[in-house]
Design a protein around this motif. Structure first.
Motif, mmCIF file in Angstrom:
data_model
loop_
_atom_site.group_PDB
_atom_site.id
_atom_site.type_symbol
_atom_site.label_atom_id
_atom_site.label_comp_id
_atom_site.label_asym_id
_atom_site.label_seq_id
_atom_site.Cartn_x
_atom_site.Cartn_y
_atom_site.Cartn_z
ATOM 1 N N PHE A 279 0.835 -1.202 0.000
ATOM 2 C CA PHE A 279 0.000 0.000 0.000
ATOM 3 C C PHE A 279 0.869 1.252 0.000
ATOM 4 N N VAL A 280 1.879 1.283 0.844
ATOM 5 C CA VAL A 280 2.771 2.447 0.929
ATOM 6 C C VAL A 280 3.567 2.610 -0.360
ATOM 7 N N ILE A 281 4.066 1.496 -0.918
ATOM 8 C CA ILE A 281 4.821 1.570 -2.167
ATOM 9 C C ILE A 281 3.941 2.087 -3.295
ATOM 10 N N THR A 282 2.681 1.666 -3.321
ATOM 11 C CA THR A 282 1.753 2.166 -4.333
ATOM 12 C C THR A 282 1.561 3.667 -4.204
ATOM 13 N N LEU A 283 1.402 4.152 -2.985
ATOM 14 C CA LEU A 283 1.262 5.600 -2.764
ATOM 15 C C LEU A 283 2.495 6.354 -3.251
ATOM 16 N N LEU A 284 3.678 5.838 -2.931
ATOM 17 C CA LEU A 284 4.915 6.488 -3.371
ATOM 18 C C LEU A 284 5.035 6.460 -4.893
ATOM 19 N N THR A 285 4.595 5.361 -5.503
ATOM 20 C CA THR A 285 4.634 5.249 -6.961
ATOM 21 C C THR A 285 3.731 6.291 -7.610
ATOM 22 N N LEU A 286 2.537 6.454 -7.084
ATOM 23 C CA LEU A 286 1.618 7.461 -7.613
ATOM 24 C C LEU A 286 2.202 8.866 -7.456
ATOM 25 N N ALA A 287 2.852 9.112 -6.311
ATOM 26 C CA ALA A 287 3.459 10.423 -6.088
ATOM 27 C C ALA A 287 4.603 10.680 -7.073
ATOM 28 N N ILE A 288 5.399 9.649 -7.345
ATOM 29 C CA ILE A 288 6.511 9.800 -8.293
ATOM 30 C C ILE A 288 5.981 10.049 -9.704
ATOM 31 N N ASN A 289 4.940 9.334 -10.095
ATOM 32 C CA ASN A 289 4.362 9.541 -11.424
ATOM 33 C C ASN A 289 3.803 10.955 -11.560
ATOM 34 N N PHE A 290 3.151 11.441 -10.515
ATOM 35 C CA PHE A 290 2.609 12.802 -10.546
ATOM 36 C C PHE A 290 3.731 13.833 -10.670
ATOM 37 N N THR A 291 4.794 13.652 -9.889
ATOM 38 C CA THR A 291 5.928 14.577 -9.953
ATOM 39 C C THR A 291 6.589 14.549 -11.320
ATOM 40 N N THR A 292 6.702 13.359 -11.910
ATOM 41 C CA THR A 292 7.298 13.236 -13.241
ATOM 42 C C THR A 292 6.480 13.978 -14.284
ATOM 43 N N ASP A 293 5.160 13.890 -14.190
ATOM 44 C CA ASP A 293 4.307 14.627 -15.121
ATOM 45 C C ASP A 293 4.550 16.127 -15.028
ATOM 46 N N LEU A 294 4.712 16.625 -13.820
ATOM 47 C CA LEU A 294 4.974 18.051 -13.647
ATOM 48 C C LEU A 294 6.344 18.444 -14.199
ATOM 49 N N LEU A 295 7.329 17.577 -14.009
ATOM 50 C CA LEU A 295 8.674 17.874 -14.519
ATOM 51 C C LEU A 295 8.709 17.881 -16.037
ATOM 52 N N TYR A 296 7.867 17.060 -16.668
ATOM 53 C CA TYR A 296 7.773 17.106 -18.134
ATOM 54 C C TYR A 296 7.430 18.528 -18.593
ATOM 55 N N ARG A 297 6.484 19.140 -17.926
ATOM 56 C CA ARG A 297 6.052 20.486 -18.322
ATOM 57 C C ARG A 297 7.139 21.519 -18.053
ATOM 58 N N VAL A 298 7.915 21.305 -16.987
ATOM 59 C CA VAL A 298 9.011 22.241 -16.697
ATOM 60 C C VAL A 298 10.077 22.154 -17.774
ATOM 61 N N LEU A 299 10.410 20.940 -18.200
ATOM 62 C CA LEU A 299 11.446 20.753 -19.212
ATOM 63 C C LEU A 299 10.985 21.222 -20.586
ATOM 64 N N ASP A 300 9.717 20.974 -20.890
ATOM 65 C CA ASP A 300 9.202 21.334 -22.216
ATOM 66 C C ASP A 300 7.782 21.872 -22.044
ATOM 67 N N PRO A 301 7.610 23.195 -22.004
ATOM 68 C CA PRO A 301 6.269 23.770 -21.796
ATOM 69 C C PRO A 301 5.266 23.385 -22.882
ATOM 70 N N ARG A 302 5.747 22.886 -24.017
ATOM 71 C CA ARG A 302 4.824 22.488 -25.074
ATOM 72 C C ARG A 302 4.019 21.248 -24.697
ATOM 73 N N ILE A 303 4.516 20.511 -23.722
ATOM 74 C CA ILE A 303 3.824 19.289 -23.301
ATOM 75 C C ILE A 303 2.650 19.685 -22.420
ATOM 76 N N ARG A 304 1.487 19.232 -22.751
ATOM 77 C CA ARG A 304 0.297 19.514 -21.933
ATOM 78 C C ARG A 304 0.179 18.468 -20.857
ATOM 79 N N ILE A 305 -0.064 18.914 -19.623
ATOM 80 C CA ILE A 305 -0.266 17.960 -18.537
ATOM 81 C C ILE A 305 -1.507 17.124 -18.822
#
Length: 305
Positions: A279-305
């Motif tokens: 359960f805890v690992i799943t929560l951390l995985t979801l948090a990492i995926n969410f953070t990665t999505d945000l970093l995509y936009r920081v690296l390339d603003p053309r990417i839509r969240i």
């Protein structure tokens, strides 16, 4: 935009957590009655039946699951059979060690992959490129347990400059972090190299060169930044894998992380620990995926969240 994406991610996380809890509960249930591992060998059948009844293991599957989900919703994640205490603190006390090892391994991987990947791309088809590519293939081919044993032999037995087991200081982190980081560095180096080679051929890079912009500015601001997206994806996947999958390295170096805890819980059929750890690992995985999505936009603003 970010708030809307966060709400959407939260809405998606709820069914994911439910499905994961159900699958884990079914798998643990199918392993059988853990009472044989919980009582002494000289215990009577009456003792065993009393223990089974006390833990609710004599109830049908659906009753056990409904009870389990009801307890989770009320904040009760169960009691560990092995430790005889609440399962949640047992898992939470292992999370810092896992996060430290994960951060250390990724730091090693980034420190190796970024300069070597850039060097191989900028000197394409040169001796440096061939050396870096060969080292990446070699790093990927070497098993983690073998790398760990070799590091222990060299730095722990021969040179005696680093501790080879346990945790508690920065010195204890070096060998397991290097063991895990070298394998990930191999993948990341190849991604950075291939990504930069692709970006180097783009029209805007040639335009920047024609304008007389310094090479280091072009490489770092335009080429490397746009080549980072595949490497970022690989980094997030490796980080997720490390959260619960660094068992071999944790075993070799006696590192008290989640991976080792989960395997020990599986051997003893400690249902509560297994379920809350996943359960805890799943929560951390979801948090990492969410953070990665945000970093995509920081690296390339053309990417839509």
């Amino acid at each position: 935009m970010i708030l809307r994406h966060a709400l959407r991610a939260l809405a998606q996380a709820i069914p994911v957590l439910y499905i994961v809890s159900l699958i884990v509960f079914i798998l643990v249930y199918l392993t059988g009655d853990p009472s044989a591992l919980l009582i002494p060998e000289d215990a009577t059948e009456e003792d065993r039946l009393a223990l089974v009844a006390a833990w609710g293991l004599d109830q049908p599957f659906y009753i056990q699951y409904v009870t389990y989900m009801g307890n989770i919703l009320s904040g009760d994640f169960g009691v560990s059979y092995r430790y005889g205490s609440a399962a949640l603190p047992v898992v939470l006390e292992r999370i810092p060690a896992t996060l430290i090892l994960t951060a250390g391994a990724m730091a090693v991987a980034i420190a190796i992959a970024v300069p070597t990947g850039i060097l191989a791309a900028l000197r394409h088809n040169s001796t440096s490129d061939f050396v870096v590519s060969g080292a990446a293939v070699l790093g990927k081919a070497m098993p983690n347990f073998w790398v760990g044993i070799m590091l222990i032999l060299v730095f722990g037995v021969w040179l005696r400059v680093l501790p080879v087991s346990g945790s508690g200081s920065f010195a204890h982190l070096i060998l397991p972090a290097v063991t895990l980081g070298t394998g990930f560095a191999a993948d990341m180096t190849k991604l950075i190299r291939s990504g930069m080679l692709e970006v180097l051929g783009r029209d805007y890079v040639r335009t920047a060169l024609a304008k007389g912009i310094p090479d280091h500015v072009i490489v770092l601001r335009h080429v490397f930044r746009n080549a980072l997206i595949p490497a970022l994806t690989m980094t997030s996947l490796h980080t997720i894998a490390l959260l619960g999958g660094a068992l071999v390295t944790e075993t070799v170096f006696s590192w008290p992380g989640l991976g080792q805890l989960i395997v020990n819980a599986i051997y003893t059929k400690d249902m509560a620990v297994i379920q809350i750890a996943v359960f805890v690992i799943t929560l951390l995985t979801l948090a990492i995926n969410f953070t990665t999505d945000l970093l995509y936009r920081v690296l390339d603003p053309r990417i839509r969240i």
